[in-house]
Write an enzyme that holds these catalytic residues in place. Sequence first.
Site, PDB file in Angstrom:
ATOM      1  N   ARG A  18       0.602  -1.215  -0.099  1.00 47.42           N
ATOM      2  CA  ARG A  18       0.095   0.051  -0.192  1.00 47.42           C
ATOM      3  C   ARG A  18       0.838   1.179   0.028  1.00 47.42           C
ATOM      4  O   ARG A  18       0.342   2.204   0.355  1.00 47.42           O
ATOM      5  CB  ARG A  18      -1.019   0.001   1.204  1.00 47.42           C
ATOM      6  CG  ARG A  18      -2.105  -1.120   1.127  1.00 47.42           C
ATOM      7  CD  ARG A  18      -3.016  -0.737  -0.202  1.00 47.42           C
ATOM      8  NE  ARG A  18      -4.136  -1.660  -0.129  1.00 47.42           N
ATOM      9  CZ  ARG A  18      -4.128  -2.873  -0.797  1.00 47.42           C
ATOM     10  NH1 ARG A  18      -3.127  -3.333  -1.377  1.00 47.42           N
ATOM     11  NH2 ARG A  18      -5.152  -3.805  -0.451  1.00 47.42           N
ATOM     12  N   SER A  76     -11.435   0.561   1.620  1.00 54.44           N
ATOM     13  CA  SER A  76     -10.733  -0.029   3.056  1.00 54.44           C
ATOM     14  C   SER A  76     -10.140   1.335   3.766  1.00 54.44           C
ATOM     15  O   SER A  76      -9.441   2.139   3.136  1.00 54.44           O
ATOM     16  CB  SER A  76      -9.729  -0.843   2.720  1.00 54.44           C
ATOM     17  OG  SER A  76     -10.185  -2.105   2.443  1.00 54.44           O
ATOM     18  N   GLU A  86      -5.280   3.610   5.631  1.00 53.15           N
ATOM     19  CA  GLU A  86      -5.079   3.322   4.124  1.00 53.15           C
ATOM     20  C   GLU A  86      -5.899   4.639   3.364  1.00 53.15           C
ATOM     21  O   GLU A  86      -5.269   4.962   2.410  1.00 53.15           O
ATOM     22  CB  GLU A  86      -5.893   2.083   3.654  1.00 53.15           C
ATOM     23  CG  GLU A  86      -5.607   1.751   2.373  1.00 53.15           C
ATOM     24  CD  GLU A  86      -5.843   0.143   1.892  1.00 53.15           C
ATOM     25  OE1 GLU A  86      -6.290  -0.119   0.674  1.00 53.15           O
ATOM     26  OE2 GLU A  86      -5.497  -0.468   2.886  1.00 53.15           O
TER      27      GLU A  86
END
Length: 313
Positions: free
Chosen positions: A172, A221, A303
């Site tokens: 990520r 998310s 995130e």
Amino acid sequence: MAARSEIILPAARGRLTRQKLLAELTWLRVGGPADHLFQPADVEDLAEFLRQLDPAVQVFPMGVGSNLIVRDGGLRAVVIRLGRGFNGIETDGDTVTAGAAALDAHVARKAADAGIDLTFLRTIPGSIGGAVRMNAGCYGSYTADVFVSATIVTRQGEIREITAEELGFQYRQTAFPEGAVLVSAKLRGPKGDPAELHARMEAQLQKRDETQPVKDRSAGSTFRNPAGFSSTGQADDVHDLKAWKVIDNAGMRGARRGGAQMSEKHSNFMINTGGATAADLEGLGEDVRKKVYENSGIRLEWEIMRIGDPLPE
């Protein structure tokens, strides 16, 4: 940085808008205004604009706003948003070249038509530019796995290629150059039967619709998985260190603050139930992080990207 009234922007062929309300451009529909929004006509227009722009002026490249909270006080920057002219998709053999504004889902479908397996992109919200910058992934696959190269325009206005080694893909995140704008990416996937690839994507969509709040206003998310990898979607997937699991264990499924709520359907999805502010959403996220840490000692990492200034108290 110069005060808003003192910023003198270069002439450009694209569209320049002062005090653009960014809530209109984000999936969560929150956020104050940007000093300026620039929508370049093409790559050369973008490069010339950045070459001429005062180096002291902050630049923020923005995709479709699918994974973003803009704070209520807005953003003291020139926001660059790519549109038409940056969303083309071309296939050649086992490679796909996509403009940064091309939606992940569209790229997956076009690739499948050509017998190229980029099916993991089908259910990822957002555009290819964001997928590369954040190394987006699901079902055990990541953008890094299929990345070949990308074309960027640096903050100084130089058009150049960037490699996987330079990006330093991690879970990520990447080492994307500060102030640069990604304009296109080349991806390479394994070959497959188009009908089978489309069938797989339909199954993925059905599973997503069953497990995620797709009809609610969310940004995907909220937190990274503490385990450091995405869900595989397989029957033997391990859930102990998934973000949704530690949120559940802390009793925060369905938690609320103002108009913000952690979804009852998937507890790692934060939703705007109507009328939420950016402060509501970010505050709820911090409430969740605190409760999870108190319960398990795990520090959840955001995130969703959060940018801009809060409203003055």
